[in-house]
Each structure stands twice: as C-alpha cells, then as structure tokens.
Design an enzyme around this catalytic site. Sequence first.
Site: not given
Ligand code: GLN
Length: 535
Positions: A19, A55, A142, A192, A383, A509, A511
């Site tokens: 990536g 995870y 990719e 390789t 969130c 979000h 980010e």
């Molecule tokens: N679980 C919460 C919801 O569904 C917040 C979701 C999140 O943090 N992305 O509203």
Amino acid sequence: METKYIFVTGGVVSSLGKGIISASLAKLLQSRGFKVTIQKFDPYINVDPGTLNPYEHGECYVTVDGKETDLDLGHYERFTNIRTTRANNITTGRIYQNVIDKERRGDYLGKTVQIIPHITDEIKRNVKHLGIKDGYDFVITEIGGTVGDIESLPFVEAVRQLRWELGKNCICIHLTYVPYIAAAKELKTKPTQHSVKQLQELGIQPDILILRTEHELTADIRRKVAQFCNVSPEAVIQSIDVSSIYEVPLKMQQQKLDEIVLKTTGVPAEEHPSDITGWKNFVERLKCAKETVSIGLVGKYVELPDAYKSITEALMQSAVYNDRKLDLHLFHSEKVNDQNVEEMLKDMDGIIVAPGFGQRGIEGKFAALKYAREHDVPTFGICLGMQCMVIEFARNVLGYQDANSTEMEVNTKHPVIDLMESQKSISNMGGTMRLGEYECRLKEGTKVAEAYGKSLIKERHRHRFEFNGEYREEFEKAGMKCVGENPETGLVEVVEIPTLKWFVGTQYHPEYNSTVLNPNPLFMSFVKAAIANKK
Ligand code: GLN
C-alpha cells in the site's frame, strides 16, 4: 495520453507495505503532473470490510461516497490528496456478487458461468472502468495478499490477460522480501527468486522488483536478482526500513522508480519534470521536530495500532505542522477507571476518545472524559467518543444517572441520550449505518468554526446512533453547546464546552480527511491546544 495500468503484487510474506509503495509511486507520478488514481483488490470473500472486526484488517476507512473500505485507501488519500470512491476498493466477494447478479438477470444468455472468463472479465472491467471513467493517466492497482494464494489466483490471471491486451500500457511491479540471516551476516535472495518464479509460472514477467529489506542491498545482490528474474539491474529497487512511511516516496525517487515506470510505459520522462518540494518540506519538518506533544488515545482496540490508523496519522501530520514530535500513548479503555484515571492521564497534553462500536470499554471512556472535563485537559471525542462526551455530561452534570445509548443495551429506561437510530440512515447490505460525506453547519464564533475558517463544512460519517435533539436545550443551558449540525435534518454533529480550553466532540470522523499536504483543520486546532497546555 492513453491510460497506463500499473499492477503491484506481493510475494514471500504479507505486510511488506504494498500500500505504501503504491501510494509512493502515485505521489511521484503525480508530482510530474500526471493524473493518477490507486485501487485495491482484496482477495477475501467479504463484500466489503465494513463487517470486519478491526483486529482482522485494522481500521475500516470510509470514502466520501460512503463505502467502507480497506485502510490502504487511507494511505492513498493521505499521500496523494485524491479522493477515492467505492470504485477504488474491490473484493472477491463484490466481484462474485456482481457476476451472480448478472447471471440471475440472464446477462450471460444461458452460458455456463466460470472463473475464466466471467470472474476474470469482471475483474478486468473494474480495472479499466477507473481509467476510462475519469480519464486517468495512470491507474495503479494493488493486489492484496501474496502471489500463489488460492484466493488471489483470479486476480493474477486477470493481470496476465490485461498485460497481453494492453502491451506497453500495462506493467507489473512485484514486491518481495530479502531476509537477513544474522548468524551468516548475509542477505538472502532465494525467497525472491522463488516468488518471481511463481509469478512467471502464472504467466507474468514482472517489469520492476522492489525488495523489502532491513539492510542495504549491494550492487552484487541487485545484479544477481536481475539475472535470475529477467529484469534489468536498475529495475531492482530496495525498500529499506525507514523511520517514517512518508520518507518512502523520496527513497523511491532516489532510485528512479518513477523514471523506470515512465520508460517502461513509453512516456518521455524529460517532458514531465518532477516537483516534490511540498513533500520534501514536510519530511524535513518531521525529522527536525525535537520538542514533543503528548497525546493520550483512549480506545478499546489499542493492542492493534492499525485500528486507529487515520487518527494517528492525522495527529502526526498536525504535530509536524506545529513542529512537534508526536508522543502518542494508547490507553485501553477497559483498563481505565475513576480510581486510576489520574495516574494514567496526568502527563497527557491532550486526550482523544476514540470511535468504536458496542458496550465493551465504554465505562473507561466515561472515566477519561470526566477526568478531562474536570481538569480542563484539551479533549477531542470522535464519533463514539463524542457520544460518550454527551453521556458523561448528562450523567455527571445534568444528573441523569441512567443516561445511555441504545447501543449499550443497558439501563435505557431513561431516554436522555437514548441516541436514536439515525433518521437518515442508509441501507448498507442490511445494515443501517449513516456513511460518507454530509454537510455540517458550524456556529459562528466557536472554536470549531474558527479552526475550519468557514461555517459550512463537509466531513465523513460512520455511525448508527446520534444525539437526541430533545435534550439539546438542557445541555446548552448547562454549558455543553451544540455548535455544528446537519443543515437539512438538524442532527447534532459537533458539541463543545466553550468555557474549557478545548473540549470538542464530533459525530463525524475528521481523521479520514487529513492528508500530508492538507492536514485536517480540527486536528490542527486540537494539537495546538494540546501544545499550549503542555505539561
Ligand atoms: N457505535 C456508534 C454508532 O454507531 C459510534 C460509531 C463510531 O464510533 N464510528 O453510532
């Protein structure tokens, strides 16, 4: 210029950083003025990674058009500033779903539907679709997994066919690993060689080899690999471990990866000079920063830092633009409680309460937020983090002891923050997630509006629950203001306690929107506040 297609495959082991290499190459081509996009094919059967536990594959990245995708798309956006869409991440599950839908509609006119040609044709269609639709000069694709896996065979076969069909307009870059045997003090190229042989058996001769290594490759090793694998020695490139992934484009440029790609695809490099100054300046600042800013991230997936990739990258970018080194501390929300919270968080300049799903670890988030609010530590709730901010405030300031979220499935008698199912929820394969970019109107004169420098913004979402608007007035009277809302529905998007130094929660979000050359304004503002609060 005709669209050129570049495939990036991997061999020997996974996690070699395909990536990052793809994103770095995209950056280099972009800095020569080309229009570039990157796409990821994931060989798993899930239709998208939305249902995957973090995870499994780390964070789920959300595109502006509301697709839940692989975290590599985050790298693509952070490196190139381009905005990806649902077309940029395709899984085996999605390919099969499309083919089966077509079969049910009768599109195959009674033919037997098979992996070759129907699945491979669908893969090829998805590759070319990107190039044709938006007129890109380069489409980098990719291929997830490692060559030789059963799952990735149809993708590799599609690449083989495309190379044949597209000739010079299609090249293959193969990324492998060169292990260092400490006892013999030697780098070993055999894995390789085997990996390239495997690719050749599948009908693909790679044009460029990128060798991931922990030690410098000698000219001898490059020559040896070139000779055994039918590539020219300058097309054997090393990808050595670096302290920051953002150095990778520069390392690739030093070895002329972009020039080799242009030469192989028949594009005169000298007509497209490179300018990568902005990137270089960023890396320079990153390396020069001496002082630190300590941020504590409270979340429940802290064992796997990839689960918070976009947040940690956004923090890092903002730290660099403030000439600070990011000193990030991850706190497991299941381990935080009212008794130990002070000890845990006292040295943090700022605190982030992470997004998430479900009940686990939620009480630790409340404990962290109570501490942060009472001690006036700059705090950013994202969130679920924002929802927890609201619930903690309802419990401890408004006195609604049983304030909660429907999601938590406990004590929902009192409807205070009975965060309701989103009215605007969209159907996502049976799910009810509100996904993708929505507008948000910010109240003038607030920290948030000041940070963005405007009052109408767009940010991405991934949630089911929301602030219960019935309680808005009560919150505002007590000091927690609703300072951002959806202009159409009035849904509360941002809360803030203006009497504190920096205490902001966003339903969205931010980010996902932070890139190396355009750090997100709210992260910048948060990191600035944390620096001002430096312990
Ligand atoms: N679980 C919460 C919801 O569904 C917040 C979701 C999140 O943090 N992305 O509203």
